[in-house]
Structure formats: structure tokens, C-alpha cells
Design an enzyme around this catalytic site. Sequence first.
Site, PDB file in Angstrom:
ATOM      1  N   SER A 118       0.715  -1.123   0.094  1.00 18.11           N
ATOM      2  CA  SER A 118       0.095  -0.016  -0.109  1.00 18.11           C
ATOM      3  C   SER A 118       0.943   1.378  -0.030  1.00 18.11           C
ATOM      4  O   SER A 118       0.342   2.409  -0.321  1.00 18.11           O
ATOM      5  CB  SER A 118      -0.850   0.097   1.182  1.00 18.11           C
ATOM      6  OG  SER A 118      -1.598  -1.167   1.373  1.00 18.11           O
ATOM      7  N   HIS A 139      -1.313  -3.212  -7.319  1.00 16.42           N
ATOM      8  CA  HIS A 139      -2.044  -2.699  -5.847  1.00 16.42           C
ATOM      9  C   HIS A 139      -3.516  -2.930  -5.877  1.00 16.42           C
ATOM     10  O   HIS A 139      -4.107  -2.110  -6.659  1.00 16.42           O
ATOM     11  CB  HIS A 139      -1.500  -1.231  -5.618  1.00 16.42           C
ATOM     12  CG  HIS A 139      -2.076  -0.706  -4.212  1.00 16.42           C
ATOM     13  ND1 HIS A 139      -2.713   0.669  -3.945  1.00 16.42           N
ATOM     14  CD2 HIS A 139      -2.744  -1.307  -3.025  1.00 16.42           C
ATOM     15  CE1 HIS A 139      -2.909   0.786  -2.827  1.00 16.42           C
ATOM     16  NE2 HIS A 139      -3.059  -0.535  -2.232  1.00 16.42           N
ATOM     17  N   GLU A 151      -4.168  -0.495  -9.153  1.00 17.66           N
ATOM     18  CA  GLU A 151      -3.175   0.641  -9.447  1.00 17.66           C
ATOM     19  C   GLU A 151      -1.699  -0.168  -9.824  1.00 17.66           C
ATOM     20  O   GLU A 151      -1.304  -0.867  -9.071  1.00 17.66           O
ATOM     21  CB  GLU A 151      -3.180   1.369  -8.018  1.00 17.66           C
ATOM     22  CG  GLU A 151      -2.803   2.780  -8.241  1.00 17.66           C
ATOM     23  CD  GLU A 151      -2.671   3.501  -6.546  1.00 17.66           C
ATOM     24  OE1 GLU A 151      -2.381   2.682  -5.560  1.00 17.66           O
ATOM     25  OE2 GLU A 151      -2.690   4.728  -6.964  1.00 17.66           O
ATOM     26  N   ASN A 189      -3.601   6.170  -2.086  1.00 16.53           N
ATOM     27  CA  ASN A 189      -3.277   6.644  -0.660  1.00 16.53           C
ATOM     28  C   ASN A 189      -3.049   8.278  -0.444  1.00 16.53           C
ATOM     29  O   ASN A 189      -3.262   8.651   0.509  1.00 16.53           O
ATOM     30  CB  ASN A 189      -2.487   5.711  -0.045  1.00 16.53           C
ATOM     31  CG  ASN A 189      -3.379   4.308   0.426  1.00 16.53           C
ATOM     32  OD1 ASN A 189      -4.476   4.194   0.905  1.00 16.53           O
ATOM     33  ND2 ASN A 189      -2.547   3.087   0.184  1.00 16.53           N
TER      34      ASN A 189
HETATM   35  P1  NAD Z   1      -2.582  -9.581   6.484  1.00 14.96           P
HETATM   36  O1  NAD Z   1      -2.103  -9.746   7.660  1.00 14.96           O
HETATM   37  O2  NAD Z   1      -4.129 -10.200   6.279  1.00 14.96           O
HETATM   38  O3  NAD Z   1      -2.052 -11.116   5.709  1.00 14.96           O
HETATM   39  C1  NAD Z   1      -0.633 -11.080   5.679  1.00 14.96           C
HETATM   40  C2  NAD Z   1      -0.276 -12.721   5.463  1.00 14.96           C
HETATM   41  O4  NAD Z   1       1.313 -12.720   4.979  1.00 14.96           O
HETATM   42  C3  NAD Z   1      -0.362 -13.439   6.861  1.00 14.96           C
HETATM   43  O5  NAD Z   1      -1.462 -14.433   6.310  1.00 14.96           O
HETATM   44  C4  NAD Z   1       0.893 -13.985   6.995  1.00 14.96           C
HETATM   45  O6  NAD Z   1       1.034 -15.176   7.434  1.00 14.96           O
HETATM   46  C5  NAD Z   1       1.860 -13.879   5.890  1.00 14.96           C
HETATM   47  N1  NAD Z   1       3.201 -13.773   5.664  1.00 14.96           N
HETATM   48  C6  NAD Z   1       3.945 -13.223   6.446  1.00 14.96           C
HETATM   49  N2  NAD Z   1       5.273 -13.179   6.046  1.00 14.96           N
HETATM   50  C7  NAD Z   1       5.191 -14.248   5.367  1.00 14.96           C
HETATM   51  C8  NAD Z   1       6.316 -14.690   4.563  1.00 14.96           C
HETATM   52  N3  NAD Z   1       7.681 -14.375   4.835  1.00 14.96           N
HETATM   53  N4  NAD Z   1       5.899 -15.724   3.634  1.00 14.96           N
HETATM   54  C9  NAD Z   1       4.608 -15.963   3.513  1.00 14.96           C
HETATM   55  N5  NAD Z   1       3.697 -15.424   3.947  1.00 14.96           N
HETATM   56  C10 NAD Z   1       3.811 -14.461   4.967  1.00 14.96           C
HETATM   57  O7  NAD Z   1      -2.192  -8.515   5.479  1.00 14.96           O
HETATM   58  P2  NAD Z   1      -2.988  -7.920   4.103  1.00 14.96           P
HETATM   59  O8  NAD Z   1      -4.275  -6.842   4.677  1.00 14.96           O
HETATM   60  O9  NAD Z   1      -3.564  -9.041   3.226  1.00 14.96           O
HETATM   61  O10 NAD Z   1      -1.944  -6.988   3.571  1.00 14.96           O
HETATM   62  C11 NAD Z   1      -0.900  -7.824   2.715  1.00 14.96           C
HETATM   63  C12 NAD Z   1      -0.329  -6.526   1.837  1.00 14.96           C
HETATM   64  O11 NAD Z   1      -1.487  -5.905   1.073  1.00 14.96           O
HETATM   65  C13 NAD Z   1       0.175  -5.521   2.588  1.00 14.96           C
HETATM   66  O12 NAD Z   1       1.298  -5.136   1.905  1.00 14.96           O
HETATM   67  C14 NAD Z   1      -0.838  -4.251   2.568  1.00 14.96           C
HETATM   68  O13 NAD Z   1      -0.334  -3.035   2.875  1.00 14.96           O
HETATM   69  C15 NAD Z   1      -1.391  -4.504   1.080  1.00 14.96           C
HETATM   70  N6  NAD Z   1      -2.743  -3.868   1.155  1.00 14.96           N
HETATM   71  C16 NAD Z   1      -3.676  -4.430   2.022  1.00 14.96           C
HETATM   72  C17 NAD Z   1      -4.956  -3.702   2.022  1.00 14.96           C
HETATM   73  C18 NAD Z   1      -6.254  -3.928   2.825  1.00 14.96           C
HETATM   74  O14 NAD Z   1      -7.189  -3.251   2.930  1.00 14.96           O
HETATM   75  N7  NAD Z   1      -5.855  -5.062   3.630  1.00 14.96           N
HETATM   76  C19 NAD Z   1      -5.262  -3.195   0.557  1.00 14.96           C
HETATM   77  C20 NAD Z   1      -4.296  -2.814  -0.301  1.00 14.96           C
HETATM   78  C21 NAD Z   1      -3.223  -3.302  -0.059  1.00 14.96           C
END
Ligand code: NAD
Length: 296
Positions: A118, A139, A151, A189
Site C-alpha cells: 500500500s 495494488h 493501481e 492513498n
Molecule cells: P494480512 O495480515 O491479512 O496477511 C498477511 C499474510 O502474510 C499473513 O497470512 C501472514 O502469515 C503472511 N506472511 C507473513 N510473512 C510471510 C512470509 N515471509 N512468507 C509468506 N507469508 C507470509 O495482510 P493484508 O491486509 O492481506 O495485506 C497484505 C499486503 O497488502 C500489505 O502489503 C498491505 O499493505 C497490502 N494491502 C492491504 C489492503 C487491505 O485493505 N488489507 C489493501 C491494499 C493493499
Amino acid sequence: MKKITIIGSGTMGNGIAHVFALHGYPVSLVDVSAGALEKAMQTIAGNLDRMIKKELITPEKKERALSAIRTFTTIDRATEDAGLVVEAVSEDPELKLSLFRQLDDLCPPDTILASNTSSISISRIAAATKRPEKVVGMHFMNPVPVMKLVEVIKGYATSGETCAAVMELAQNLEKIPVAVNDYPGFVANRILMPMINEAIYAVHEGVAGVKEIDTVMKLGMSHPMGPLQLADFIGLDVCLSILRVLFDGFGNPKYAPCPLLVNMVTAGVLGVKSGAGFYSYENGTKDAPVAGRFRN
Ligand code: NAD
């Protein structure tokens, strides 16, 4: 069709796996946590069922999509023959940099490495690899199966060819890709977070109450959700950390996070995930104002 490897099976990773598998791509879904993978597969199955109920897909399509996804707890085998890797692990710069170093060593030289970050600079992630021209931001928006936008972020060294390939892939998923350059917060963002911050300043300064501010933005600007409720859904800690990226990246005080936001995060009040933020989410409610707080 080349294989798609998705790293991280949380909120975003399972949605990304859902859309690729539904559009006929073989998917390898990786997470360090076997429990997270199990939960992800249940979430995907549940979301596909919802699509069947709405008559968007057939039960056969659901089964085909589910059988296109293989799960892994390590990245080595999961990255063999990957045409594209989409990284969606937790928003931690050190974790992402170390993962991209490993991916660069493991993946075939023509594999495109994309991040769903993000707020972390794509150019910085790319610089951790020996193929910065093949590193790009992809994104997706939450919830991925529903939201149309992707994005596509062009880092300093990302080639036009890589950008075009990812734009085409996003279109194959029936998404609308928009190409943007790599500056803090990208576009989504950079515009959304200052709006949320300003709404929090308006609460902090007593300009109006929480419900009133959200009502002005919903009814006055046709936003489906007010900025304070949206902040609760995104997570107040996530909003704070993205604002800090904007503040540090531009060095401009206009991005300084509102002290009320800082206080709430320090107190562990994080929005929906902690049970309360600007609204209370206990007892199954979605928008009950937090009693006794945020008065005019
Ligand atoms: P989340 O916490 O729901 O999921 C992250 C997952 O990554 C977890 O299941 C964790 O076990 C796993 N993980 C951690 N380290 C790891 C590794 N080394 N190898 C494999 N798996 C690993 O997070 P999320 O909300 O899905 O966010 C993920 C990414 O997407 C982030 O970069 C976030 O900024 C981005 N993002 C999130 C949103 C949102 O609304 N949640 C929107 C757009 C972008």
C-alpha cells in the site's frame, strides 16, 4: 497459461488467488502459516459460493477455480515456473526486502515480481533484486473479488514491457488497471489518507461529531462510506503508518498525522479489528457511535 504465485494468504492474498484462479490461471498460494492457508481456502470457497448465489458463476466454475489453487508453506517449490509472483505479505519493509531477495534468487530470470504494497516504495523493493526492470507494483483494492481497480505502479527502473504485461494481466482478470508512478502513497492513498486525516482533525477540533462528518461526506459527496468509518475498516494503525510514509516521503507538514489518530493507535483503539474506533463494533453493530467520546 503461466503459473501465478501469490505470497501471503491473508485478506489480500486470498482475494488475489480467488480472481486469478477464477480466470483460469494456475495459482500457487504461499503462506508461512498453514492455518492462514486453510482459512484462506475456506474464505475463497465461501466467496465463490456467494458468487454462485448471485448467479455470477456456476458451481462447476467454483470447483475449477478451487482445484486451480495449490498451497505451500515455503516459497522454493511454489516459485518454479512462475510467470508472475504477487507478493501480499504483511506491510513490513524488511520482510518484503528479504522476500524479494529470495524471490530474485529462486525465480526464473523472466519472472515478473509484483508487490501489492500500500505504501512501500516499489523502487526500493526493486533495488533489493538484480532485476529491477521486472519489479512492479500491483495494488489491488479490498475486497479484491469485488473492487475493479488495480493501481499498477511503475518503479524508477520498471520497464515499459513489465508495466504493459501487468496491465494486460489485470485486464484479463476483468479489472481496470491504472498506471501510476512511484511516489509516496502512489495515487489512491496519497489522496485518501489526507482526506481521512482531515476528517479526524475535524473531530479533534470539535467541528462536528463523528456521525455528522460521515453523513456530510456520504450524502454531500456520494461516498458510499464516510471517511471515519472507512478509517475504522482499514485499521487506524494502517492509516497512521501510511500517513507517516507520506510525511517522511514528502517532508511536508500537511501530511502530519492528527494527534487524535496517534493517541487512539497508542491506546490500542484500531477500528473494526480491535472492536472500536470512531464507532463501536461490539454486539454485532457496525456504526454505533462510541458513547461519551468525540462530542462537538
Ligand atoms: P494480512 O495480515 O491479512 O496477511 C498477511 C499474510 O502474510 C499473513 O497470512 C501472514 O502469515 C503472511 N506472511 C507473513 N510473512 C510471510 C512470509 N515471509 N512468507 C509468506 N507469508 C507470509 O495482510 P493484508 O491486509 O492481506 O495485506 C497484505 C499486503 O497488502 C500489505 O502489503 C498491505 O499493505 C497490502 N494491502 C492491504 C489492503 C487491505 O485493505 N488489507 C489493501 C491494499 C493493499
